[in-house]
Design a protein around this motif. Structure first.
Motif, mmCIF file in Angstrom:
data_model
loop_
_atom_site.group_PDB
_atom_site.id
_atom_site.type_symbol
_atom_site.label_atom_id
_atom_site.label_comp_id
_atom_site.label_asym_id
_atom_site.label_seq_id
_atom_site.Cartn_x
_atom_site.Cartn_y
_atom_site.Cartn_z
ATOM 1 N N ALA A 37 5.885 -39.167 -51.760
ATOM 2 C CA ALA A 37 7.267 -39.145 -52.239
ATOM 3 C C ALA A 37 8.075 -38.010 -51.614
ATOM 4 O O ALA A 37 9.233 -37.829 -51.921
ATOM 5 N N ASP A 38 7.446 -37.239 -50.728
ATOM 6 C CA ASP A 38 8.125 -36.215 -49.943
ATOM 7 C C ASP A 38 8.606 -35.025 -50.772
ATOM 8 O O ASP A 38 9.664 -34.486 -50.547
ATOM 9 N N GLY A 39 7.803 -34.620 -51.729
ATOM 10 C CA GLY A 39 8.092 -33.407 -52.472
ATOM 11 C C GLY A 39 6.911 -32.471 -52.346
ATOM 12 O O GLY A 39 5.847 -32.858 -51.862
ATOM 13 N N ASP A 40 7.092 -31.230 -52.768
ATOM 14 C CA ASP A 40 5.953 -30.317 -52.683
ATOM 15 C C ASP A 40 5.290 -30.111 -54.040
ATOM 16 O O ASP A 40 4.283 -29.430 -54.138
ATOM 17 N N THR A 41 5.847 -30.721 -55.077
ATOM 18 C CA THR A 41 5.238 -30.638 -56.405
ATOM 19 C C THR A 41 4.861 -32.038 -56.856
ATOM 20 O O THR A 41 5.706 -32.926 -56.929
ATOM 21 N N GLU A 42 3.589 -32.213 -57.123
ATOM 22 C CA GLU A 42 3.084 -33.514 -57.545
ATOM 23 C C GLU A 42 2.884 -33.496 -59.055
ATOM 24 O O GLU A 42 2.394 -32.519 -59.602
#
Length: 103
Positions: free
Chosen positions: A54-59
């Motif tokens: 999803a192209d974020g750094d927090t999952e």
């Protein structure tokens, strides 16, 4: 009177680009193995892979997803044939998963 289903606890895990790559690699291999065996891939694998992509750094991971990801990464990191470049990022993710689960 019906009650609401219990809210699923989620954990936020921040991953660097290298850590995301290792998680992606491990999950993609799980999917490939299932497809090669003409089996449906485990749902949790697809869900976590979509989260990582999803192209974020927090999952945001559920309890179940965090447990299964931990197991998959631990197996990968402990393998003798795992490339050295993947061991440190993989071990770091394992530590983060342990940390968020202890909170």
């Amino acid at each position: 009177m019906t009650s609401s289903p219990p809210k699923t606890e989620t954990y936020e895990v921040t991953l660097s680009r290298d850590e995301q790559w290792v998680v992606h690699y491990v999950l993609a291999n799980r999917l490939d193995e299932a497809l090669d065996a003409d089996e449906a891939p485990p749902e949790w694998t697809v869900e976590v892979l979509e989260t990582v992509e999803a192209d974020g750094d927090t999952e945001r991971l559920t309890d179940r997803q965090a447990d299964r990801l931990y197991d998959a990464l631990a197996t990968y990191v402990d393998r003798e044939e795992t490339p050295d470049r993947d061991v440190d990022p993989g071990a770091t993710v394992l530590g983060r998963l342990e940390d968020v689960r202890e909170v």
